[in-house]
Design an enzyme around this catalytic site. Structure first.
Site, PDB file in Angstrom:
ATOM      1  N   ARG A  51       0.895  -1.280  -0.064  1.00  0.00           N
ATOM      2  CA  ARG A  51       0.048   0.190  -0.098  1.00  0.00           C
ATOM      3  C   ARG A  51       0.981   1.478  -0.071  1.00  0.00           C
ATOM      4  O   ARG A  51       1.833   1.305   0.954  1.00  0.00           O
ATOM      5  CB  ARG A  51      -0.856   0.075   1.220  1.00  0.00           C
ATOM      6  CG  ARG A  51      -2.052  -0.991   1.150  1.00  0.00           C
ATOM      7  CD  ARG A  51      -3.058  -0.727   0.086  1.00  0.00           C
ATOM      8  NE  ARG A  51      -4.171  -1.955   0.155  1.00  0.00           N
ATOM      9  CZ  ARG A  51      -4.252  -3.010  -0.545  1.00  0.00           C
ATOM     10  NH1 ARG A  51      -3.217  -3.075  -1.170  1.00  0.00           N
ATOM     11  NH2 ARG A  51      -5.169  -3.591  -0.286  1.00  0.00           N
ATOM     12  N   ARG A  78      -6.184  25.847  -9.303  1.00  0.00           N
ATOM     13  CA  ARG A  78      -5.809  24.618  -8.724  1.00  0.00           C
ATOM     14  C   ARG A  78      -5.087  23.920  -9.887  1.00  0.00           C
ATOM     15  O   ARG A  78      -5.748  23.122 -10.858  1.00  0.00           O
ATOM     16  CB  ARG A  78      -6.945  23.755  -8.046  1.00  0.00           C
ATOM     17  CG  ARG A  78      -7.437  24.191  -6.826  1.00  0.00           C
ATOM     18  CD  ARG A  78      -6.312  24.663  -5.851  1.00  0.00           C
ATOM     19  NE  ARG A  78      -6.935  25.134  -4.385  1.00  0.00           N
ATOM     20  CZ  ARG A  78      -6.285  25.387  -3.175  1.00  0.00           C
ATOM     21  NH1 ARG A  78      -4.741  25.241  -3.536  1.00  0.00           N
ATOM     22  NH2 ARG A  78      -6.581  25.622  -2.305  1.00  0.00           N
ATOM     23  N   LEU A  92      -2.746  25.013   5.146  1.00  0.00           N
ATOM     24  CA  LEU A  92      -2.069  24.162   5.733  1.00  0.00           C
ATOM     25  C   LEU A  92      -1.702  24.161   6.927  1.00  0.00           C
ATOM     26  O   LEU A  92      -1.264  25.243   7.645  1.00  0.00           O
ATOM     27  CB  LEU A  92      -0.686  23.690   4.841  1.00  0.00           C
ATOM     28  CG  LEU A  92      -0.991  23.526   3.506  1.00  0.00           C
ATOM     29  CD1 LEU A  92       0.471  23.578   2.530  1.00  0.00           C
ATOM     30  CD2 LEU A  92      -1.431  21.860   3.279  1.00  0.00           C
ATOM     31  N   GLU A 107      -6.187  32.286   8.406  1.00  0.00           N
ATOM     32  CA  GLU A 107      -6.319  31.990   7.031  1.00  0.00           C
ATOM     33  C   GLU A 107      -7.465  32.973   6.539  1.00  0.00           C
ATOM     34  O   GLU A 107      -7.627  33.383   5.375  1.00  0.00           O
ATOM     35  CB  GLU A 107      -6.649  30.473   6.776  1.00  0.00           C
ATOM     36  CG  GLU A 107      -5.481  29.700   6.781  1.00  0.00           C
ATOM     37  CD  GLU A 107      -4.388  29.804   5.794  1.00  0.00           C
ATOM     38  OE1 GLU A 107      -4.496  30.625   4.783  1.00  0.00           O
ATOM     39  OE2 GLU A 107      -3.061  29.745   6.278  1.00  0.00           O
ATOM     40  N   GLU A 111      -6.519  35.356   3.230  1.00  0.00           N
ATOM     41  CA  GLU A 111      -7.230  34.905   2.198  1.00  0.00           C
ATOM     42  C   GLU A 111      -8.326  35.809   1.828  1.00  0.00           C
ATOM     43  O   GLU A 111      -8.764  36.197   0.647  1.00  0.00           O
ATOM     44  CB  GLU A 111      -7.621  33.518   1.967  1.00  0.00           C
ATOM     45  CG  GLU A 111      -6.307  32.596   2.145  1.00  0.00           C
ATOM     46  CD  GLU A 111      -6.637  31.440   1.497  1.00  0.00           C
ATOM     47  OE1 GLU A 111      -7.826  30.897   1.710  1.00  0.00           O
ATOM     48  OE2 GLU A 111      -5.700  30.623   1.429  1.00  0.00           O
ATOM     49  N   PRO A 129      -9.033   8.804   2.347  1.00  0.00           N
ATOM     50  CA  PRO A 129      -8.564   8.051   3.352  1.00  0.00           C
ATOM     51  C   PRO A 129      -7.712   6.524   2.733  1.00  0.00           C
ATOM     52  O   PRO A 129      -7.248   5.921   3.450  1.00  0.00           O
ATOM     53  CB  PRO A 129      -9.349   7.499   4.524  1.00  0.00           C
ATOM     54  CG  PRO A 129     -10.740   7.713   3.745  1.00  0.00           C
ATOM     55  CD  PRO A 129     -10.544   8.923   2.694  1.00  0.00           C
ATOM     56  N   GLU A 134      -4.014  12.404   5.295  1.00  0.00           N
ATOM     57  CA  GLU A 134      -4.427  13.815   5.409  1.00  0.00           C
ATOM     58  C   GLU A 134      -5.447  14.106   6.274  1.00  0.00           C
ATOM     59  O   GLU A 134      -6.705  13.179   6.120  1.00  0.00           O
ATOM     60  CB  GLU A 134      -4.599  14.598   4.136  1.00  0.00           C
ATOM     61  CG  GLU A 134      -4.981  16.079   4.229  1.00  0.00           C
ATOM     62  CD  GLU A 134      -5.474  16.861   2.920  1.00  0.00           C
ATOM     63  OE1 GLU A 134      -5.614  18.041   2.780  1.00  0.00           O
ATOM     64  OE2 GLU A 134      -5.445  16.124   1.639  1.00  0.00           O
ATOM     65  N   GLU A 160      -2.551  32.399  -5.100  1.00  0.00           N
ATOM     66  CA  GLU A 160      -3.318  33.390  -4.020  1.00  0.00           C
ATOM     67  C   GLU A 160      -3.413  34.762  -4.641  1.00  0.00           C
ATOM     68  O   GLU A 160      -3.995  35.658  -4.221  1.00  0.00           O
ATOM     69  CB  GLU A 160      -3.046  33.168  -2.723  1.00  0.00           C
ATOM     70  CG  GLU A 160      -3.043  31.884  -2.129  1.00  0.00           C
ATOM     71  CD  GLU A 160      -2.376  31.978  -0.535  1.00  0.00           C
ATOM     72  OE1 GLU A 160      -1.466  32.852  -0.334  1.00  0.00           O
ATOM     73  OE2 GLU A 160      -2.762  30.880   0.197  1.00  0.00           O
TER      74      GLU A 160
END
Length: 213
Positions: A51, A78, A92, A107, A111, A129, A134, A160
């Site tokens: 995995r 993105r 993050l 943020e 932003e 998952p 994450e 950004e």
């Protein structure tokens, strides 16, 4: 088959199957990749299988809701998906020891240019998952105040550099999620969750500093 399980059993819990071998494949500033050989069930016995796991530092997202029942969305390029996506403020977990609600507040300010008087925990999610560890905490921010740009002290660059902000009525945002017009995971889950929270009078929301299970 339910295996005798009921509604009260539907709660995620930690579980770690035996890892026979683990080796690093890649390491970058945001994520790394490791290759595990893990022992998993196979019939009456077990089997060792490979995995690949993306190790990610994690993130937070902010669903900002104003006193007119509008949610704040901003547009960001993105590269991985080749799209301009409408998203919520997010960032993050790249500062060691920084409380997550303080990261979320930073943020939202950097932003979108807003501060919030009230913060609640809205959702905790693992976005993918099957391949990555994450985790993302999504906050609900209310009691919003706009901050003049010259008081923010943050320079937006790269993705950004051009992020227009639009306030979208919550019911319209829900419709856009269900119509496939919005794709960002944090935005979609946050919009649907805050609609459910609003319809219940915001009862049951956890505090901003609630521990992650």
């Amino acid at each position: 088959m339910s295996g005798g399980l009921g509604v009260d059993d539907v709660r995620d819990r930690p579980e770690r199957r035996p890892v026979v071998e683990s080796s690093p494949v890649f390491r970058g500033p945001v994520f790394g990749v490791r290759r595990d050989r893990v022992e998993l069930p196979n019939g009456d016995g077990t089997e060792v299988v490979g995995r690949d796991v993306v190790e990610h530092i994690g993130a937070v997202g902010v669903l900002a809701l104003d006193d007119r029942d509008r949610v704040l969305l901003l547009r960001q390029y993105r590269h991985a998906v080749g799209r301009l996506l409408w998203e919520t403020p997010a960032g993050l977990r790249d500062v060691d020891g920084e409380p997550l609600h303080e990261l979320a507040a930073r943020e939202l300010l950097e932003e979108a240019g807003y501060r919030a008087e009230r913060w609640d925990t809205l959702l905790d999610v693992f976005p993918s998952p099957g391949m990555t560890d994450e985790r993302v905490r999504i906050f609900l921010a209310r009691g919003l105040t706009e901050v003049p740009a010259d008081q923010i002290g943050f320079e937006r660059v790269h993705e950004e550099a051009d992020m227009p902000v639009v306030w979208v009525p919550l019911d319209d945002a829900v419709r856009k999620v269900l119509a496939g017009e919005l794709h960002n995971m944090i935005a979609c889950m946050g919009v649907l969750a805050v609609r459910a929270a609003r319809d219940s009078g915001f009862r049951g929301l956890r505090p901003a500093d609630a521990p992650e299970d």
